[in-house]
Design a protein around this motif. Structure first.
Motif, PDB file in Angstrom:
ATOM      1  N   ASN A 148     -36.773  13.484  -1.333  1.00 53.74           N
ATOM      2  CA  ASN A 148     -35.868  13.703  -0.205  1.00 53.74           C
ATOM      3  C   ASN A 148     -36.620  14.232   1.018  1.00 53.74           C
ATOM      4  O   ASN A 148     -36.306  13.864   2.150  1.00 53.74           O
ATOM      5  N   ARG A 149     -37.603  15.059   0.781  1.00 51.72           N
ATOM      6  CA  ARG A 149     -38.398  15.579   1.895  1.00 51.72           C
ATOM      7  C   ARG A 149     -39.154  14.442   2.567  1.00 51.72           C
ATOM      8  O   ARG A 149     -39.230  14.368   3.790  1.00 51.72           O
ATOM      9  N   GLN A 150     -39.708  13.559   1.775  1.00 53.63           N
ATOM     10  CA  GLN A 150     -40.430  12.417   2.320  1.00 53.63           C
ATOM     11  C   GLN A 150     -39.503  11.536   3.160  1.00 53.63           C
ATOM     12  O   GLN A 150     -39.882  11.058   4.228  1.00 53.63           O
ATOM     13  N   GLN A 151     -38.289  11.322   2.669  1.00 52.37           N
ATOM     14  CA  GLN A 151     -37.327  10.519   3.420  1.00 52.37           C
ATOM     15  C   GLN A 151     -36.955  11.180   4.744  1.00 52.37           C
ATOM     16  O   GLN A 151     -36.839  10.516   5.775  1.00 52.37           O
ATOM     17  N   LEU A 152     -36.764  12.486   4.721  1.00 44.29           N
ATOM     18  CA  LEU A 152     -36.443  13.204   5.956  1.00 44.29           C
ATOM     19  C   LEU A 152     -37.599  13.139   6.949  1.00 44.29           C
ATOM     20  O   LEU A 152     -37.380  12.949   8.155  1.00 44.29           O
ATOM     21  N   GLU A 153     -38.817  13.287   6.472  1.00 41.34           N
ATOM     22  CA  GLU A 153     -39.972  13.225   7.369  1.00 41.34           C
ATOM     23  C   GLU A 153     -40.162  11.828   7.952  1.00 41.34           C
ATOM     24  O   GLU A 153     -40.523  11.675   9.118  1.00 41.34           O
ATOM     25  N   ARG A 154     -39.903  10.815   7.140  1.00 37.06           N
ATOM     26  CA  ARG A 154     -39.988   9.438   7.637  1.00 37.06           C
ATOM     27  C   ARG A 154     -38.968   9.208   8.742  1.00 37.06           C
ATOM     28  O   ARG A 154     -39.264   8.620   9.775  1.00 37.06           O
ATOM     29  N   GLY A 171     -28.685  12.698  10.859  1.00 34.97           N
ATOM     30  CA  GLY A 171     -28.335  11.294  10.707  1.00 34.97           C
ATOM     31  C   GLY A 171     -29.347  10.464   9.941  1.00 34.97           C
ATOM     32  O   GLY A 171     -29.294   9.242   9.987  1.00 34.97           O
ATOM     33  N   CYS A 172     -30.255  11.106   9.259  1.00 36.59           N
ATOM     34  CA  CYS A 172     -31.268  10.363   8.505  1.00 36.59           C
ATOM     35  C   CYS A 172     -30.639   9.712   7.276  1.00 36.59           C
ATOM     36  O   CYS A 172     -29.857  10.319   6.564  1.00 36.59           O
ATOM     37  N   ALA A 173     -31.003   8.457   7.032  1.00 31.39           N
ATOM     38  CA  ALA A 173     -30.480   7.732   5.875  1.00 31.39           C
ATOM     39  C   ALA A 173     -31.603   7.476   4.886  1.00 31.39           C
ATOM     40  O   ALA A 173     -32.755   7.332   5.271  1.00 31.39           O
ATOM     41  N   THR A 174     -31.252   7.411   3.641  1.00 24.87           N
ATOM     42  CA  THR A 174     -32.212   7.116   2.586  1.00 24.87           C
ATOM     43  C   THR A 174     -31.511   6.313   1.505  1.00 24.87           C
ATOM     44  O   THR A 174     -30.301   6.140   1.536  1.00 24.87           O
ATOM     45  N   THR A 175     -32.260   5.821   0.571  1.00 26.91           N
ATOM     46  CA  THR A 175     -31.685   5.082  -0.538  1.00 26.91           C
ATOM     47  C   THR A 175     -31.863   5.897  -1.805  1.00 26.91           C
ATOM     48  O   THR A 175     -32.975   6.239  -2.171  1.00 26.91           O
ATOM     49  N   VAL A 176     -30.757   6.248  -2.443  1.00 31.77           N
ATOM     50  CA  VAL A 176     -30.782   6.973  -3.700  1.00 31.77           C
ATOM     51  C   VAL A 176     -30.133   6.074  -4.739  1.00 31.77           C
ATOM     52  O   VAL A 176     -28.978   5.692  -4.594  1.00 31.77           O
ATOM     53  N   ALA A 177     -30.884   5.716  -5.756  1.00 28.19           N
ATOM     54  CA  ALA A 177     -30.395   4.843  -6.835  1.00 28.19           C
ATOM     55  C   ALA A 177     -29.875   3.522  -6.285  1.00 28.19           C
ATOM     56  O   ALA A 177     -28.876   2.991  -6.738  1.00 28.19           O
ATOM     57  N   GLY A 178     -30.538   2.996  -5.248  1.00 28.67           N
ATOM     58  CA  GLY A 178     -30.179   1.695  -4.709  1.00 28.67           C
ATOM     59  C   GLY A 178     -29.015   1.702  -3.735  1.00 28.67           C
ATOM     60  O   GLY A 178     -28.624   0.673  -3.224  1.00 28.67           O
TER      61      GLY A 178
END
Length: 153
Positions: free
Chosen positions: A54-60, A70-77
């Motif tokens: 999650n930290r990596q996704q936030l930094e990206r 407003g950061c989006a990421t993919t968790v379990a597809g």
């Protein structure tokens, strides 16, 4: 005399059997708690991996948008917003939340779930990592246990 010798070699005496049971009991009394402790420590890595992901996704997201909001990421597809709602780790031992999410800072938290055996790991109940890289953790009494939980001890 041959008859007496044949009777003695037929099987185990009660004392031999009780000694064997006692030895197995002592070994089990030592091994089972040690194994449980090892399993609890091993499950801590699930919390650390989820926080790192999650930290990596936030930094990206921050490197692209210059904000953590407003950061989006993919968790379990499934596309979700990081920190929008609590998310369970893969095996469900920890719940990942984001109690602090601002434009330039964040704090991610992993808390052991009451429905799992992981709450027996009283030395490492909560893990936290923040945007400045600080890693902290608390035990069941709320005291700081960072060195123990993050693998320094």
């Amino acid at each position: 005399m041959a008859l007496a010798s044949a009777r003695r070699s037929r099987g185990f005496s009660l004392i031999e059997l009780m000694m064997t049971v006692a030895i197995i009991g002592i070994i089990a009394a030592i091994a089972i708690p040690s194994y449980r402790s090892y399993v609890l420590r091993a499950h801590r890595s699930e919390a650390m991996n989820a926080l790192a992901f999650n930290r990596q996704q936030l930094e990206r997201c921050y490197s692209q948008n210059f904000t953590y909001l407003g950061c989006a990421t993919t968790v379990a597809g499934v596309a979700t917003t990081v920190c929008a709602a609590p998310v369970l780790t893969t095996s469900g031992y920890y719940q990942i939340t984001c109690p602090v999410l601002a434009q330039n800072t964040y704090t991610l938290q992993a808390a052991a779930q009451a429905a799992t055996y992981q709450t027996k790991d009283t030395s490492c109940i909560n893990f936290q990592v923040s945007s400045n890289g600080s890693q902290t953790s608390t035990n069941s009494g709320g005291a700081n246990s960072t060195l123990t939980c993050w693998g320094s001890n």
